[in-house]
Design an enzyme around this catalytic site. Structure first.
Site, PDB file in Angstrom:
ATOM      1  N   GLY A  33      -3.027   7.895  -5.568  1.00 35.24           N
ATOM      2  CA  GLY A  33      -2.293   9.170  -5.867  1.00 35.24           C
ATOM      3  C   GLY A  33      -1.145   8.913  -6.791  1.00 35.24           C
ATOM      4  N   HIS A  34      -1.014   9.072  -8.159  1.00 42.04           N
ATOM      5  CA  HIS A  34       0.220   8.588  -8.825  1.00 42.04           C
ATOM      6  C   HIS A  34       0.644   9.839  -9.354  1.00 42.04           C
ATOM      7  CE1 HIS A  34      -1.980   4.583 -10.000  1.00 42.04           C
ATOM      8  NE2 HIS A  34      -1.803   4.765  -8.689  1.00 42.04           N
TER       9      HIS A  34
HETATM   10  P1  GDP Z   1       2.220   5.434  -7.076  1.00 38.66           P
HETATM   11  O1  GDP Z   1       0.949   5.751  -6.174  1.00 38.66           O
HETATM   12  O2  GDP Z   1       2.810   4.091  -7.050  1.00 38.66           O
HETATM   13  O3  GDP Z   1       2.036   6.102  -8.485  1.00 38.66           O
HETATM   14  O4  GDP Z   1       3.609   6.196  -6.274  1.00 38.66           O
HETATM   15  P2  GDP Z   1       3.242   7.527  -5.502  1.00 38.66           P
HETATM   16  O5  GDP Z   1       3.397   8.743  -6.575  1.00 38.66           O
HETATM   17  O6  GDP Z   1       2.102   7.681  -4.595  1.00 38.66           O
HETATM   18  O7  GDP Z   1       4.559   7.664  -4.391  1.00 38.66           O
HETATM   19  C1  GDP Z   1       6.063   7.755  -5.298  1.00 38.66           C
HETATM   20  C2  GDP Z   1       6.540   8.848  -4.758  1.00 38.66           C
HETATM   21  O8  GDP Z   1       7.924   8.611  -5.154  1.00 38.66           O
HETATM   22  C3  GDP Z   1       6.287  10.046  -5.721  1.00 38.66           C
HETATM   23  O9  GDP Z   1       6.582  11.132  -4.983  1.00 38.66           O
HETATM   24  C4  GDP Z   1       7.205   9.943  -6.763  1.00 38.66           C
HETATM   25  O10 GDP Z   1       7.619  11.205  -7.622  1.00 38.66           O
HETATM   26  C5  GDP Z   1       8.441   9.603  -6.276  1.00 38.66           C
HETATM   27  N1  GDP Z   1       9.567   8.574  -7.045  1.00 38.66           N
HETATM   28  C6  GDP Z   1       9.267   7.680  -7.934  1.00 38.66           C
HETATM   29  N2  GDP Z   1      10.412   7.095  -8.269  1.00 38.66           N
HETATM   30  C7  GDP Z   1      11.287   7.664  -7.620  1.00 38.66           C
HETATM   31  C8  GDP Z   1      12.657   7.311  -7.486  1.00 38.66           C
HETATM   32  O11 GDP Z   1      13.186   6.501  -8.115  1.00 38.66           O
HETATM   33  N3  GDP Z   1      13.524   8.138  -6.646  1.00 38.66           N
HETATM   34  C9  GDP Z   1      12.993   9.036  -5.784  1.00 38.66           C
HETATM   35  N4  GDP Z   1      13.675   9.776  -4.907  1.00 38.66           N
HETATM   36  N5  GDP Z   1      11.616   9.378  -6.114  1.00 38.66           N
HETATM   37  C10 GDP Z   1      10.722   8.452  -6.766  1.00 38.66           C
HETATM   38  P1  IMO Z   2      -1.770   4.330  -4.887  1.00 38.22           P
HETATM   39  O1  IMO Z   2      -2.539   3.820  -6.102  1.00 38.22           O
HETATM   40  C1  IMO Z   2      -1.345   3.260  -0.734  1.00 38.22           C
HETATM   41  C2  IMO Z   2      -4.763   2.430   1.578  1.00 38.22           C
HETATM   42  C3  IMO Z   2      -5.266   3.127   2.382  1.00 38.22           C
HETATM   43  C4  IMO Z   2      -5.797   1.957   3.564  1.00 38.22           C
HETATM   44  C5  IMO Z   2      -6.374   1.294   2.656  1.00 38.22           C
HETATM   45  C6  IMO Z   2      -7.880   1.350   2.240  1.00 38.22           C
HETATM   46  O2  IMO Z   2      -1.500   5.620  -4.940  1.00 38.22           O
HETATM   47  O3  IMO Z   2      -0.657   3.325  -4.693  1.00 38.22           O
HETATM   48  P2  IMO Z   2      -9.000   2.763   0.827  1.00 38.22           P
HETATM   49  O4  IMO Z   2      -9.525   4.516   0.752  1.00 38.22           O
HETATM   50  O5  IMO Z   2      -8.764   2.357  -0.589  1.00 38.22           O
HETATM   51  O6  IMO Z   2     -10.527   2.227   1.206  1.00 38.22           O
HETATM   52  O7  IMO Z   2      -8.188   2.749   1.926  1.00 38.22           O
HETATM   53  O8  IMO Z   2      -5.832   1.271   1.316  1.00 38.22           O
HETATM   54  N1  IMO Z   2      -4.575   2.819   0.176  1.00 38.22           N
HETATM   55  C7  IMO Z   2      -3.468   3.386  -0.309  1.00 38.22           C
HETATM   56  N2  IMO Z   2      -2.260   2.905  -0.125  1.00 38.22           N
HETATM   57  N3  IMO Z   2      -1.324   3.735  -2.146  1.00 38.22           N
HETATM   58  C8  IMO Z   2      -2.920   3.663  -2.338  1.00 38.22           C
HETATM   59  O9  IMO Z   2      -2.986   4.217  -3.930  1.00 38.22           O
HETATM   60  C9  IMO Z   2      -3.535   3.544  -1.651  1.00 38.22           C
HETATM   61  N4  IMO Z   2      -5.046   3.434  -1.677  1.00 38.22           N
HETATM   62  C10 IMO Z   2      -5.604   3.088  -0.588  1.00 38.22           C
HETATM   63  O10 IMO Z   2      -4.218   3.879   3.241  1.00 38.22           O
HETATM   64  O11 IMO Z   2      -5.065   1.556   4.515  1.00 38.22           O
HETATM   65 MG    MG Z   3       0.360   6.606  -4.680  1.00 35.36          MG
END
Ligand code: GDP
Ligand code: IMO
Ligand code: MG
Length: 429
Positions: A47-48
């Site tokens: 989830g990005h």
């Molecule tokens: P990813 O999986 O590595 O792409 O990260 P996620 O999107 O799952 O989680 C990062 C969260 O932090 C998201 O809700 C972003 O919108 C938020 N985020 C990213 N950079 C920053 C930051 O510098 N400060 C804050 N407060 N939120 C951030």
């Molecule tokens: P992004 O790209 C954080 C974790 C799950 C679980 C383990 C295995 O957003 O950083 P899976 O469904 O891949 O077999 O689960 O990996 N996990 C993540 N944790 N960010 C993710 O993706 C993840 N994708 C899987 O929570 O512990």
């Molecule tokens: Mg994520």
């Protein structure tokens, strides 16, 4: 403000912790000057999050360069694709006004996630040994890939092959479902009908992406390879078995895209100013107290895919140095330092001890890792709002101390500092 990517650069941007480091934000930011962004592994477990112009989008399969009209987005052969999730996501970005025509390429060699993979993921991930997966069918889909019975994107384009492979797979899965787990059998014909429909929808995007990327390299294109998950969730180098089923590490960028290792010339590790982890598994610096709760609330640490609360803890330099070694990280992007702004003091773990003895290296074995005692350095907090800062010099002295301490302990320069979710809330150092 923009980050210059040299012509012909091929950079990997990956998570250096346990995922959710802010890869989506950093890839979107760098995409402004890129030609191509490639997802190389994982699937809709990712989830990005990308935020700009007051809007927030969560991407699961599409590369985080999709909001830049100049960028061609590639879903590489290493990704496992759930066609239902992909079609939903394509609709989502289209309704946000994004034109994807001619800008999205999907590898003919990527494997598909089928309904039985999602079902089996949920059935397997139960009981005291559960991993806490995202339930998106990732593990079972990679099992089939490596067992050489998987169904690939290219198979969608040939009705006869698709039907034959699906029938064989579903018959085998039905045996397991019925005889071992006592659940109802899957309806083969219904699944065939549903998946045959994807043929028409996916056809225009499918190509030999490895060939496309190698030609792009010859043409000096600027390419970003976007990792999902994080290095410590890597199937080979992570905290097995509490990992995902692919290689988010830099090596996976090569195998998952078809770009040779010799053509990759930079690896950017994305790190959060603290650590989070979703699901089970050891986490030495976890904070099960009010500071952990504060970080979770202030940082909105809830899964972008499953909504689960993320476990929160201090930054861990020991695991980070391991991640730097395994990935060959040469630059760091530091996110979410704004989340730490209200704390009196901030800790970073600089070493581990077991039975009073200092550990030299990061133990990936969960039995060993769960026994370590983290040793902390305590730094001053800054108690100032960082959200409107636009240059490094404006950062409070204590925040600079924090950034420089990470550089000192890791030996790696921090080039990008993120101080908020929005694309604009970024400092280039
Ligand atoms: P990813 O999986 O590595 O792409 O990260 P996620 O999107 O799952 O989680 C990062 C969260 O932090 C998201 O809700 C972003 O919108 C938020 N985020 C990213 N950079 C920053 C930051 O510098 N400060 C804050 N407060 N939120 C951030
Ligand atoms: P992004 O790209 C954080 C974790 C799950 C679980 C383990 C295995 O957003 O950083 P899976 O469904 O891949 O077999 O689960 O990996 N996990 C993540 N944790 N960010 C993710 O993706 C993840 N994708 C899987 O929570 O512990
Ligand atoms: Mg994520």
């Amino acid at each position: 403000m923009s980050f210059k990517i040299p012509d012909g650069a091929v950079w990997v941007i990956l998570g250096a912790q346990w995922g959710d480091e802010g890869k989506g934000k950093i890839v979107d930011l760098l995409s402004e000057n890129a030609d191509i962004v490639v997802r190389y592994q994982g699937g809709s477990n990712a989830g990005h999050t990308v935020s700009f112009d007051g809007k927030t989008y969560i991407l699961h399969l599409l590369p985080s360069g999709i909001f830049h009209q100049n960028v061609t987005c590639v879903i590489g052969n290493g990704v496992v694709i759930d066609p239902i999730a992909l079609m939903d996501e394509i609709e989502m970005v289209k309704s946000a006004g994004v034109d994807i025509k001619g800008r999205l390429l999907i590898s003919h060699n990527a494997h598909l996630i089928m309904p039985y993979h999602k079902l089996l993921d949920k059935i397997y991930d139960q009981g005291e040994d559960k991993i806490g997966t995202t339930g998106r069918g990732i593990g079972p889909a990679y099992v089939d890939k490596y067992a050489r019975v998987g169904i690939k994107v290219v198979d969608l384009l040939d009705r006869e092959i698709l039907c034959r492979k699906l029938r064989k797979n579903i018959e085998a899965k039905n045996e397991i479902l019925e005889k071992i787990y006592g659940t109802t059998k899957l309806d083969v014909e219904k699944i065939i009908d549903e998946y045959i429909e994807f043929d028409k929808k996916i056809d225009e995007f499918v190509t030999d992406t490895a060939l496309y990327l190698n030609n792009a390299i010859k043409g000096k294109k600027k390419i970003l390879l976007e990792g999902a998950q994080g290095a410590l969730l890597d199937i080979d180098h992570g905290t097995y078995p509490f990992v995902t089923s692919s290689n988010p590490t830099a090596g996976g960028a090569s195998t998952g895209s078809g770009i040779p290792p010799t053509k990759i010339n930079g690896v950017i590790g994305v790190i959060k100013a603290y650590t989070t982890r979703v699901g089970e598994g050891p986490f030495p610096t976890e904070l099960k107290d009010e500071i952990g709760d504060h970080i979770r609330e202030k940082g909105f640490e809830f899964g972008a895919t499953t909504g689960r609360p993320r476990r929160c803890g201090w930054l861990d330099i020991v695991s980070l140095k391991y991640s730097i070694m395994i990935n060959g990280i040469d630059k760091l992007a530091l996110t979410k330092i704004d989340v730490l702004s209200e704390l009196d003091e901030i800790k970073i773990c600089v070493s581990y001890e077991i039975n009073g003895k200092k550990l030299k290296n990061f133990p990936t074995n969960p039995e060993a890792l769960s026994k370590v005692t983290p040793i902390y350095e305590t730094l001053r907090g800054w108690k100032k709002d960082l959200s409107n800062i636009s240059s490094y010099s404006e950062l409070p002295a204590e925040a600079k101390e924090f950034v420089e301490a990470i550089e000192f302990f890791t030996g790696i320069e921090i080039s990008i500092i993120s101080i908020g979710a929005d694309r604009k809330q970024t400092i280039l150092k």
